[in-house]
Write a protein that holds these residues in place. Structure first.
Motif, mmCIF file in Angstrom:
data_model
loop_
_atom_site.group_PDB
_atom_site.id
_atom_site.type_symbol
_atom_site.label_atom_id
_atom_site.label_comp_id
_atom_site.label_asym_id
_atom_site.label_seq_id
_atom_site.Cartn_x
_atom_site.Cartn_y
_atom_site.Cartn_z
ATOM 1 N N LEU A 128 0.824 -1.213 0.000
ATOM 2 C CA LEU A 128 0.000 0.000 0.000
ATOM 3 C C LEU A 128 0.853 1.256 0.000
ATOM 4 N N TRP A 129 1.821 1.320 0.934
ATOM 5 C CA TRP A 129 2.652 2.523 1.026
ATOM 6 C C TRP A 129 3.446 2.729 -0.261
ATOM 7 N N GLU A 130 3.920 1.634 -0.852
ATOM 8 C CA GLU A 130 4.662 1.747 -2.119
ATOM 9 C C GLU A 130 3.777 2.319 -3.222
ATOM 10 N N ASP A 131 2.525 1.904 -3.241
ATOM 11 C CA ASP A 131 1.612 2.371 -4.282
ATOM 12 C C ASP A 131 1.123 3.791 -4.019
ATOM 13 N N LEU A 132 0.854 4.111 -2.744
ATOM 14 C CA LEU A 132 0.231 5.395 -2.436
ATOM 15 C C LEU A 132 1.215 6.560 -2.414
ATOM 16 N N ALA A 221 8.686 4.654 6.583
ATOM 17 C CA ALA A 221 9.939 5.387 6.335
ATOM 18 C C ALA A 221 10.653 4.943 5.060
ATOM 19 N N PRO A 222 10.758 3.633 4.758
ATOM 20 C CA PRO A 222 11.441 3.228 3.525
ATOM 21 C C PRO A 222 10.788 3.780 2.250
ATOM 22 N N HIS A 223 9.525 4.212 2.357
ATOM 23 C CA HIS A 223 8.819 4.761 1.197
ATOM 24 C C HIS A 223 8.852 6.294 1.203
ATOM 25 N N ARG A 224 9.768 6.845 2.016
ATOM 26 C CA ARG A 224 9.937 8.288 2.124
ATOM 27 C C ARG A 224 8.643 8.965 2.593
ATOM 28 N N LEU A 225 8.004 8.315 3.550
ATOM 29 C CA LEU A 225 6.805 8.845 4.179
ATOM 30 C C LEU A 225 7.086 9.109 5.651
ATOM 31 N N VAL A 227 5.229 10.173 9.571
ATOM 32 C CA VAL A 227 3.989 10.038 10.346
ATOM 33 C C VAL A 227 3.892 11.172 11.360
ATOM 34 N N VAL A 228 2.751 11.864 11.372
ATOM 35 C CA VAL A 228 2.528 12.979 12.289
ATOM 36 C C VAL A 228 1.191 12.763 12.996
ATOM 37 N N PRO A 229 1.166 12.674 14.333
ATOM 38 C CA PRO A 229 -0.119 12.537 15.047
ATOM 39 C C PRO A 229 -1.010 13.742 14.780
ATOM 40 N N HIS A 230 -2.338 13.492 14.786
ATOM 41 C CA HIS A 230 -3.300 14.566 14.558
ATOM 42 C C HIS A 230 -4.422 14.475 15.585
ATOM 43 N N GLY A 231 -4.695 15.576 16.251
ATOM 44 C CA GLY A 231 -5.807 15.632 17.184
ATOM 45 C C GLY A 231 -5.494 14.964 18.511
ATOM 46 N N PRO A 232 -6.516 14.808 19.358
ATOM 47 C CA PRO A 232 -6.304 14.211 20.687
ATOM 48 C C PRO A 232 -5.851 12.755 20.565
ATOM 49 N N ALA A 233 -5.070 12.323 21.549
ATOM 50 C CA ALA A 233 -4.505 10.967 21.518
ATOM 51 C C ALA A 233 -5.589 9.902 21.466
ATOM 52 N N GLU A 234 -6.740 10.153 22.104
ATOM 53 C CA GLU A 234 -7.805 9.155 22.142
ATOM 54 C C GLU A 234 -8.333 8.825 20.748
ATOM 55 N N ALA A 235 -8.206 9.750 19.796
ATOM 56 C CA ALA A 235 -8.683 9.501 18.437
ATOM 57 C C ALA A 235 -7.773 8.535 17.691
ATOM 58 N N GLY A 236 -6.492 8.496 18.062
ATOM 59 C CA GLY A 236 -5.544 7.610 17.393
ATOM 60 C C GLY A 236 -5.278 7.979 15.947
ATOM 61 N N LEU A 237 -5.504 9.240 15.593
ATOM 62 C CA LEU A 237 -5.369 9.673 14.195
ATOM 63 C C LEU A 237 -3.945 10.111 13.882
ATOM 64 N N HIS A 238 -3.478 9.739 12.692
ATOM 65 C CA HIS A 238 -2.137 10.094 12.233
ATOM 66 C C HIS A 238 -2.162 10.455 10.746
ATOM 67 N N LYS A 239 -1.404 11.490 10.411
ATOM 68 C CA LYS A 239 -1.208 11.843 9.002
ATOM 69 C C LYS A 239 0.040 11.144 8.488
ATOM 70 N N ILE A 240 -0.057 10.566 7.321
ATOM 71 C CA ILE A 240 1.108 9.981 6.651
ATOM 72 C C ILE A 240 1.389 10.847 5.427
ATOM 73 N N LEU A 241 2.542 11.539 5.456
ATOM 74 C CA LEU A 241 2.885 12.512 4.419
ATOM 75 C C LEU A 241 4.170 12.114 3.710
ATOM 76 N N ARG A 242 4.322 12.603 2.493
ATOM 77 C CA ARG A 242 5.615 12.438 1.797
ATOM 78 C C ARG A 242 6.645 13.357 2.450
ATOM 79 N N GLU A 243 7.865 12.865 2.556
ATOM 80 C CA GLU A 243 8.941 13.708 3.085
ATOM 81 C C GLU A 243 9.182 14.874 2.173
ATOM 82 N N SER A 244 9.447 16.081 2.758
ATOM 83 C CA SER A 244 9.689 17.245 1.925
ATOM 84 C C SER A 244 11.070 17.171 1.310
#
Length: 244
Positions: A128-132, A221-225, A227-244
């Motif tokens: 998935l990460w390789e494709d996305l 990380a091997p796909h140059r992505l 991970v940044v947490p988003h919102g309160p910890a209870e939500a468990g939400l994370h953004k996966i972004l391309r490295e700048s």
């Protein structure tokens, strides 16, 4: 469409009404992230009956949406909702394939992957990460939640939801046991009652791959992505972004 084993074949008729509480509780946090996305189509991966699809549509008016949902039970709800809504119908495309086989745009403005990641093995997530990664437009990200427990552990049986519709009440319970180094075996019970009378009971078992924030960082990380947490910890939400 690829061959697909549907874990929601028996529980799908309950899932849409019981997952609504998650979206009511965390919808504002998801919408906050959506407003940061650049222009471009947004993918709702594992769209279920369309709670996330409708949130994307409300938050990003005019944005094209690809809703990916392989469960025949859930896609029936999703497609009906989309077709019945004059705002959604012209801009939401429904894809009935698994995310690994879905016809994704070459460039996407972002993706929601809510309550989905545990259906993919570590090998499948690597695919998935390789494709996305190359599909993400500048500033785009994948918003994923990591539901607890994020490592195999015993989960005591507990009530999930209780919903009244007409004269009937729909109840759900969940429990889990470790099923390996990175897997849980979930045991769900769904019950329909009318007054004191039990109309039906469904017991469902399925495996779930656990993913922690550290393991998500390590595998993306091997796909140059990154991970940044988003919102309160209870939500468990994370953004996966391309490295700048």
């Amino acid at each position: 469409m690829t061959e697909y084993h549907d874990p929601y074949q028996r529980s799908g008729r309950y899932l849409d009404i019981m997952i609504a509480g998650w979206w009511e509780h965390h919808g504002a946090t998801v919408a906050e992230a959506l407003r940061e996305l650049p222009a471009g189509p947004v993918v709702d991966a594992g769209a279920g009956g369309g709670h996330g699809t409708r949130l994307i549509a409300r938050t990003l008016p005019g944005t094209p949406i690809l809703a990916v949902e392989p469960s025949p039970v859930l896609i029936a709800v999703l497609l009906s909702r989309v077709a019945d809504d004059p705002d959604l119908r012209p801009r939401v495309t429904v894809d009935g394939d698994d995310l690994l086989a879905a016809r994704l745009p070459e460039r996407i403005g972002g993706m929601i992957m809510a309550n989905l990641i545990g259906h993919f093995s570590p090998h499948e997530r690597d695919r998935l990460w390789e494709d996305l990664a190359p599909r993400l437009a500048p500033g785009a990200f994948i918003l994923v939640n990591l539901p607890p427990p994020t490592a195999p552990a015993h989960v005591e049986r507990a009530a999930m939801s209780e919903i009244r519709v007409g004269d009937r009440t729909y109840l759900g319970w969940a429990a889990a046991e470790p099923a390996g180094d990175e897997r849980l075996s979930w045991h769900m019970t769904y019950e329909t009652r009318e007054g004191d009378r039990v109309i039906s009971t469904d017991d469902v078992h399925y495996d779930w791959w656990t993913v922690s924030e550290d393991s998500l960082r390590a595998e993306t990380a091997p796909h140059r992505l990154t991970v940044v947490p988003h919102g309160p910890a209870e939500a468990g939400l994370h953004k996966i972004l391309r490295e700048s």
